[in-house]
Design an enzyme around this catalytic site. Structure first.
Site, mmCIF file in Angstrom:
data_model
loop_
_atom_site.group_PDB
_atom_site.id
_atom_site.type_symbol
_atom_site.label_atom_id
_atom_site.label_comp_id
_atom_site.label_asym_id
_atom_site.label_seq_id
_atom_site.Cartn_x
_atom_site.Cartn_y
_atom_site.Cartn_z
ATOM 1 N N SER A 1 -12.985 -17.139 -27.208
ATOM 2 C CA SER A 1 -12.130 -17.970 -26.365
ATOM 3 C C SER A 1 -10.752 -18.250 -26.959
ATOM 4 C CB SER A 1 -12.814 -19.309 -26.091
ATOM 5 O OG SER A 1 -13.084 -19.991 -27.303
ATOM 6 N N TYR A 2 -10.536 -17.922 -28.225
ATOM 7 C CA TYR A 2 -9.220 -18.190 -28.855
ATOM 8 C C TYR A 2 -8.217 -17.160 -28.364
ATOM 9 C CZ TYR A 2 -11.834 -20.907 -32.401
ATOM 10 O OH TYR A 2 -12.646 -21.802 -33.059
ATOM 11 N N SER A 3 -7.053 -17.513 -27.767
ATOM 12 C CA SER A 3 -6.650 -18.884 -27.509
ATOM 13 C C SER A 3 -6.349 -19.033 -26.008
ATOM 14 C CB SER A 3 -5.408 -19.216 -28.332
ATOM 15 O OG SER A 3 -4.455 -18.152 -28.160
ATOM 16 N N GLY B 1 -9.434 -14.263 -26.227
ATOM 17 C CA GLY B 1 -9.629 -12.994 -26.937
ATOM 18 C C GLY B 1 -8.421 -12.547 -27.731
ATOM 19 N N GLU B 2 -7.322 -13.298 -27.659
ATOM 20 C CA GLU B 2 -6.094 -12.896 -28.372
ATOM 21 C C GLU B 2 -6.306 -12.865 -29.880
ATOM 22 O OE1 GLU B 2 -5.071 -14.020 -24.363
ATOM 23 O OE2 GLU B 2 -6.150 -15.161 -25.918
#
Length: 314
Positions: free
Chosen positions: A53-55, A64-65
């Site tokens: 979930s980040y960010s 997914g970043e």
């Protein structure tokens, strides 16, 4: 050279500082992320924490970043086998919850973004009380049996559900949690100490605390009248308004002065010395923030200093 520590009952060995990846793709762009990861690795670090979930909370981001940037770095450096990668499932906007199908699909997406065929440590990020622990544990065990995950762990789980999960895994001979990621630091002890810590001790779980520096408050940069340019400034500064927060800062100042150390190092060293704790998590947006974090592996506090900090944080 800082020695590595065994992570619970797993065969993983980790540096005593786990590098938080929540800033990657948020307040740290690709260039800065690579620089921080390079410096952490050069300093002996091998344990990186992220989540699918980040960010997602940042404007324009999908989630997914952080995993994607870590994956690019692993590919560029060719060092996958030297690094312990921990990621999480359950909070990505497109993969919310912990149904068996969600865990399986989310894991595949994390593997793709990380550019790897295995995840070293896979956490359930937030509990999904609508799903029986039996379903969650069985789904995680399947990933271990397939070789896609080396060890499983959990975060943000009640003591009752944690016990149920451990007992079911033990009874059925399935992969059981080896680590627990609790909210735990000098100004938030009640979030872990007590039943969760007792369970971790009883079952040999490694604690890997998040918010180890209380969103930056325990670095000492938040003082009366000081303005700090940080997206987390509001949350950190609130501790200044409490008597406990002010007592902890005073105690940190005293101990840091005795060791000619940064306050962040002392705060992490106290945490690392607590029962069950193996590696606190702290993140760095810049290379300049890293030395104080990595130094936790070299700083041993005296019993008197630990007692001073424990009393101040009560």
């Amino acid at each position: 050279m800082t020695s590595l520590r065994p992570l619970g009952s797993s065969d993983l060995e980790v540096h005593p500082l786990c590098l938080g990846g929540n800033v990657f793709g948020w307040t740290a762009d690709e260039t800065r992320t690579f620089a921080v990861l390079d410096a952490y690795s050069a300093g002996g670090g091998n344990f990186i924490d992220t989540a699918d979930s980040y960010s997602a909370w940042a404007p324009g981001n999908q989630g997914g970043e952080s995993e994607t940037l870590i994956g690019k770095w692993l590919a560029a450096r060719g060092n996958r086998s030297d690094v312990v990668i921990a990621t999480k499932v359950g909070a990505h906007p497109a993969y919310k919850g912990l149904s068996a199908a969600t865990i399986k699909a989310a894991a595949e997406e994390s593997l793709r973004r990380l550019g790897t065929d295995y995840i070293d440590l896979y956490y359930t990020h937030f509990d999904d009380e609508g799903v029986p622990v039996e379903e969650i544990v069985t789904a995680l065990d399947a990933l271990v049996r397939e070789g896609k995950v080396r060890a499983v762990a959990t975060s943000n789980l009640t003591a009752e559900r944690l016990r149920e999960s451990l007992e079911f895994a033990e009874r059925e001979g399935l992969a059981r949690y080896v680590a627990l990621q609790p909210h735990y630091n000098l100004v938030s002890r009640e979030t872990y100490e007590g039943s969760k810590q007792e369970l971790a001790s009883q079952w040999g779980l490694a604690a890997v605390p998040y918010y180890a520096l209380a969103s930056g408050f325990l670095t000492g940069k938040y003082r009366p009248g000081a303005e700090v340019d940080s997206p987390r400034a509001g949350g950190a500064a609130k501790h200044l308004e409490t008597e406990r927060g002010r007592r902890v800062l005073d105690a940190l100042d005293t101990v840091a002065k005795a060791h000619d150390a940064e306050l962040a190092t002392v705060a992490l060293a106290w945490l690392a010395a607590q029962p069950t704790v193996v590696a606190p998590i702290a993140s760095a947006r810049t290379v300049e923030q890293l030395p104080a974090l990595l130094a936790v592996g070299e700083l041993t506090l005296t019993d008197e200093e630990l007692g001073l900090l424990t009393a101040a944080s009560a």
